[in-house]
Design an enzyme around this catalytic site. Structure first.
Site, short mmCIF file in Angstrom:
data_model
loop_
_atom_site.label_atom_id
_atom_site.label_comp_id
_atom_site.label_asym_id
_atom_site.label_seq_id
_atom_site.Cartn_x
_atom_site.Cartn_y
_atom_site.Cartn_z
N GLU A 141 14.80 26.87 -24.14
CA GLU A 141 14.81 26.71 -25.60
C GLU A 141 14.59 28.07 -26.25
O GLU A 141 13.66 28.80 -25.89
CB GLU A 141 13.67 25.78 -26.04
N HIS A 179 23.49 22.95 -24.94
CA HIS A 179 23.17 21.54 -25.14
C HIS A 179 24.36 20.82 -25.79
O HIS A 179 24.70 19.69 -25.43
CB HIS A 179 21.91 21.41 -26.00
N ASP A 189 23.44 22.51 -30.57
CA ASP A 189 22.75 23.74 -30.20
C ASP A 189 23.22 24.26 -28.84
O ASP A 189 23.62 23.45 -28.00
CB ASP A 189 21.22 23.52 -30.20
ZN LIG Z 1 18.83 21.06 -27.50
#
Ligand SMILES: [Zn+2]
Length: 271
Positions: A141, A179, A189
């Protein structure tokens, strides 16, 4: 003097203790992590598992095995406002979401989970015939509110991290995805500012070269998207995810002649 010291030392001790507690707000969740990992350790040594073959008397333990290894990397943006907010989200049991790494704007990498364990980052996802990306991937992330550009420090840290993961687990170049790639229509994203080409230039993910490409009229663009890995159940969503990755300036859900060239070149690399 002696009296002063008598009080001063304990006061100093407790204030330092308080200081170190304040400095690590995740002391309790780190402890919870270790406890949970220990439970999984016990589970690994158990045979048979309730959900697999139930024939314990016939068990013959092989001497030759190792841990399962991740084969994909899925990259995300956090869609939150700060690294602290994300660290908090990933340490609250009720959210049930997590990733292996979080990369802050200043390039700091927070490892949050052993690479061999399963993080909850991809959700309902598909890449090719892989329907459980969480089980086979590392989740990264990147702190970004969803619209910002990614900082140089973040990209540099990411590239360094990807190098380590690729070497450690022998992850194929094609298996570095976003993603949005694995969850078309559900996720967007990392956003269109993400430097996929730069990553590909460094060996993480594939890229195209349309120089001199002539696309045969029978070429099927949707089939190419499917071969690359996209879930094409909803064609518009698949195209949108493809563009977020490979044609970032275009937000339409339509395939044009230039896209066909890109896909024609790309699909041969993914086969
Ligand atoms: Zn994500």
């Amino acid at each position: 003097m002696r009296i002063i010291l008598k009080w001063f030392i304990p006061v100093l001790f407790f204030s330092l203790l308080g200081y170190s507690c304040n400095r690590n707000p995740y002391k309790a969740t780190n402890k919870a992590y270790k406890k949970q990992a220990k439970e999984y350790g016990k589970l690994l040594s158990k045979y048979p598992l309730n959900d697999s073959v139930n024939n314990a008397p016939a068990f013959v333990g092989t001497t030759n095995f190792s841990m399962r290894r991740p084969n994909f990397v899925v990259i995300h943006h956090t869609a939150q406002n700060s690294c602290d907010q994300t660290l908090k989200t990933f340490t609250l049991t009720r959210t049930q979401i997590s990733s292996h790494y979080v990369i802050c704007k200043d390039g700091t990498i927070h490892p949050m989970l052993n690479d061999l364990l399963r993080a909850h980052h991809a959700g309902v996802s598909r890449w090719g015939n892989n329907l459980d990306l969480n089980s086979s991937s590392i989740g990264i992330e990147i702190d970004n509110n969803g619209f910002e550009t990614f900082t140089d420090a973040q990209v540099n840290s990411l590239i360094e991290l990807l190098g380590r993961l690729k070497r450690s687990f022998n992850i194929p170049t094609a298996n570095f995805v976003g993603h949005a790639d694995v969850a078309p229509g559900r996720k967007v994203d990392p956003n269109r500012n993400f430097p996929w080409k730069k990553l590909a230039d460094n060996g993480y993910g594939l890229w195209y070269d349309t120089t001199g490409i002539k696309v045969p009229p029978e070429f099927n663009a949707m089939q190419a998207l499917r071969i690359i890995g996209y879930d094409v159940k909803n064609e518009g969503n698949a195209i949108q995810s493809f563009k977020l990755h490979f044609v970032q300036q275009d937000s339409t859900k339509k395939i044009n002649d230039e896209d066909r060239k890109i896909l024609y070149d790309l699909v041969r690399k993914y086969q």
